[in-house]
Design a protein around this motif. Structure first.
Motif, short mmCIF file in Angstrom:
data_model
loop_
_atom_site.label_atom_id
_atom_site.label_comp_id
_atom_site.label_asym_id
_atom_site.label_seq_id
_atom_site.Cartn_x
_atom_site.Cartn_y
_atom_site.Cartn_z
N GLY A 145 0.81 -1.22 0.00
CA GLY A 145 0.00 0.00 0.00
C GLY A 145 0.84 1.26 0.00
N PRO A 146 0.23 2.36 0.50
CA PRO A 146 0.87 3.67 0.39
C PRO A 146 2.20 3.79 1.11
CG PRO A 146 -1.10 3.75 1.79
CD PRO A 146 -1.11 2.42 1.11
N THR A 147 2.35 3.11 2.25
CA THR A 147 3.60 3.20 3.00
C THR A 147 4.74 2.53 2.24
OG1 THR A 147 2.40 3.24 5.10
CG2 THR A 147 4.75 2.64 5.17
N LEU A 148 4.48 1.33 1.72
CA LEU A 148 5.52 0.64 0.96
C LEU A 148 5.83 1.39 -0.33
CD1 LEU A 148 7.36 -1.83 0.72
CD2 LEU A 148 5.51 -3.01 -0.47
N ALA A 149 4.81 1.92 -0.98
CA ALA A 149 5.04 2.69 -2.20
C ALA A 149 5.92 3.90 -1.90
CB ALA A 149 3.71 3.14 -2.80
N GLY A 150 5.66 4.57 -0.78
CA GLY A 150 6.49 5.71 -0.41
C GLY A 150 7.94 5.32 -0.18
N ALA A 151 8.14 4.16 0.44
CA ALA A 151 9.51 3.68 0.67
C ALA A 151 10.23 3.40 -0.65
CB ALA A 151 9.48 2.44 1.55
N GLY A 187 14.24 5.60 -4.74
CA GLY A 187 14.46 5.77 -6.18
C GLY A 187 14.33 4.48 -6.96
N LEU A 188 13.37 3.63 -6.57
CA LEU A 188 13.26 2.29 -7.15
C LEU A 188 11.99 2.07 -7.96
CD1 LEU A 188 14.54 0.23 -4.07
CD2 LEU A 188 15.81 0.79 -6.17
N VAL A 189 11.35 3.16 -8.38
CA VAL A 189 10.16 3.04 -9.22
C VAL A 189 10.51 3.49 -10.64
CG1 VAL A 189 7.78 3.80 -9.60
CG2 VAL A 189 8.61 3.42 -7.27
N ASP A 190 10.22 2.62 -11.61
CA ASP A 190 10.57 2.92 -13.00
C ASP A 190 9.38 3.36 -13.84
OD1 ASP A 190 13.40 1.97 -12.89
OD2 ASP A 190 12.43 0.07 -12.39
N VAL A 218 -3.12 7.73 -1.55
CA VAL A 218 -2.57 6.63 -2.33
C VAL A 218 -1.06 6.49 -2.12
CG1 VAL A 218 -2.09 7.96 -4.42
CG2 VAL A 218 -2.70 5.53 -4.59
N LEU A 219 -0.41 7.56 -1.66
CA LEU A 219 1.04 7.53 -1.46
C LEU A 219 1.37 8.22 -0.15
CD1 LEU A 219 3.86 6.90 -2.70
CD2 LEU A 219 3.78 9.17 -3.75
N ALA A 220 2.23 7.61 0.65
CA ALA A 220 2.60 8.19 1.95
C ALA A 220 4.12 8.27 2.07
CB ALA A 220 2.04 7.32 3.08
#
Length: 353
Positions: free
Chosen positions: A283-289, A294-297, A314-316
Motif C-alpha cells: 500500500g501507500p507506505t511501501l510505495a512511499g519507501a 528511487g526504485l520506481v521505474d 494513495v502515497l505516503a
C-alpha cells in the motif's frame, strides 16, 4: 546516416514493438520494418510472445522476395544465438538484405553479437538510430541488464482526490470491473507481484493473475510480501499455494537504516532469482519507501471519477516536503478503461533518500 525513410520506419518499428507489452515478457519488446531497395515499406512485424517468431522473422515473411537488396529496420540488435527460435542474423542473411538499421545494442551476453555477424557477411549495419525512443519503449527489459535489479511498475487505484480507501478503511471497489480486469492482464505480464504486510493484513488479497481473455499466464507471478517483522497471518490468501510466495523479512533480506526490509537488497535478491519484472501493488507506505529509494521505474494509475474527501492517500511518506521536491512524471499514455482512466507515466529522474 539514417535516411528519412529509415527514421520513419524506426518510429513505426517502435510503435509495433509496444504492441507486445503485455504478451512478450520475459522477452524484449521488438519491432521491425523492412524496406525494399527503393525505400518503400514491404514488410513489418513485432515479437508477440515467448517462443514465437521474432520481429525480424515476421517482417521478412511479410516482405517475401521484396526484402532482397533492401533494409531491415529493427528496434533491438538481431539475436545471434539459437534458443527456442533460430538466430535472426541467419534469417536476415538468407533474406539477402543489404543493410540493417538498429536502435539499441543487445545487452544480453547470450544473444549479443548480431551486428558483428551481419557485418562479417557484408551487410551494412548502422547502430543507435532513435536509440532513446527505443530504450524508453523497451525499458522494462533493458533495466535489469543495466541495474542488476528488476524493472518496477507501481500500480495504484485511487479516487479523483487521491484516496485509496475511505475514512472507515473500505477500499473495494474504487474502480470498476473493466479496470480491475485490466489490472489482471497487467499482473499476467509480470513475473513478480510485491505488496506490503499492511495490505495483506487489511485486505487479504490473493495477488494472482486471473485475466478473463487471451492473456492467460503460463504460470503465476511470484508473490512477495514485504514483512519486516514476520506478521503475515498463517491463514492469509497469499499462502494458499495457488502461486509461489516469498514472505520477505528483515532478518532474511537485511534491514535498512529504519530497521525495515532493505528494498534495494530485496530487488537484488529477486534479480539473483531470475525475476526481472515487478508489479508493486502497495500500500501507500511501501510505495512511499520505494519512491524514497528511487526504485520506481513506471507508474500505472487507475483513477476513478469519485470523491471521498477523507481516508488513506494513495502515497505516503515519499520524501517530499515542499513543492519543489515534487516527483514529476512524463505521461506516456492515457486511456479510458470502462468508467475509469488509466494513466501510464515515467519518473523524470530517480530520487534517492
Amino acid at each position: 546516416m539514417a535516411t528519412e525513410a529509415e527514421l520513419t520506419a524506426m518510429r513505426r518499428a517502435v510503435a509495433l514493438a509496444a504492441r507486445g507489452a503485455l504478451t512478450t515478457p520475459p522477452n524484449p519488446d521488438v519491432g521491425c520494418v523492412v524496406l525494399d531497395a527503393a525505400g518503400r515499406v514491404v514488410g513489418e512485424g513485432w515479437h508477440e510472445r515467448p517462443g514465437g517468431p521474432h520481429a525480424e522473422v515476421v517482417a521478412l515473411r511479410s516482405a517475401g522476395d521484396a526484402a532482397r537488396g533492401g533494409t531491415a529496420v529493427v528496434t533491438l540488435e538481431p539475436c545471434d544465438h539459437t534458443g527456442r527460435t533460430g538466430p535472426c542474423t541467419s534469417a536476415l542473411i538468407e533474406a539477402g538484405v543489404r543493410r540493417v538499421v538498429i536502435a539499441v545494442a543487445d545487452p544480453n551476453p547470450v544473444a549479443a553479437g548480431g551486428a558483428a555477424t551481419l557485418r562479417a557477411h557484408g551487410i551494412d549495419v548502422e547502430l543507435g538510430v532513435l536509440q532513446d525512443d527505443a530504450e524508453r519503449m523497451n525499458a522494462r527489459w533493458l533495466t535489469p541488464f543495466r541495474t542488476r535489479r528488476p524493472f518496477v511498475v507501481w500500480k495504484f487505484a485511487a479516487t479523483l482526490d487521491g484516496r485509496s480507501a475511505a475514512a472507515d478503511g473500505t477500499s473495494r471497489w474504487i474502480t470498476g470491473a473493466q479496470a480491475r480486469a485490466d489490472v489482471h492482464r497487467l499482473r499476467a505480464s509480470v513475473d513478480t507481484v510485491v505488496a506490503g504486510v499492511g495490505t495483506v493484513v487489511a485486505d487479504d488479497p490473493q495477488l494472482t493473475a486471473r485475466p478473463a481473455d487471451e492473456h492467460v499466464p503460463p504460470g503465476q507471478p511470484l508473490r512477495v510480501v514485504v514483512d519486516s517483522d514476520g506478521r503475515t497471518p498463517a491463514t492469509a490468501r497469499v499462502r494458499d499455494g495457488s502461486a509461489p510466495t516469498w514472505i520477505a523479512t528483515a532478518d532474511e533480506v537485511g534491514a535498512g537504516a529504519d530497521g525495515r526490509v532493505d528494498l534495494a537488497k530485496l530487488l537484488s535478491m529477486l534479480d539473483e532469482r531470475g525475476q526481472r519484472y515487478v508489479l508493486l501493488e502497495g500500500g501507500p507506505t511501501l510505495a512511499g519507501a520505494f519512491w524514497r529509494a528511487g526504485l520506481v521505474d513506471r507508474v500505472v494509475g487507475y483513477v476513478a471519477p469519485a470523491l471521498l474527501g477523507a481516508g488513506d492517500a494513495v502515497l505516503a511518506c515519499a520524501g517530499v516536503t515542499t513543492i519543489g521536491e515534487a516527483i514529476r512524471l512524463d505521461v506516456s499514455d492515457v486511456a479510458v478503461v470502462g468508467g475509469d482512466i488509466r494513466i501510464t507515466a515515467t519518473p523524470r529522474e530517480h530520487r534517492k533518500a
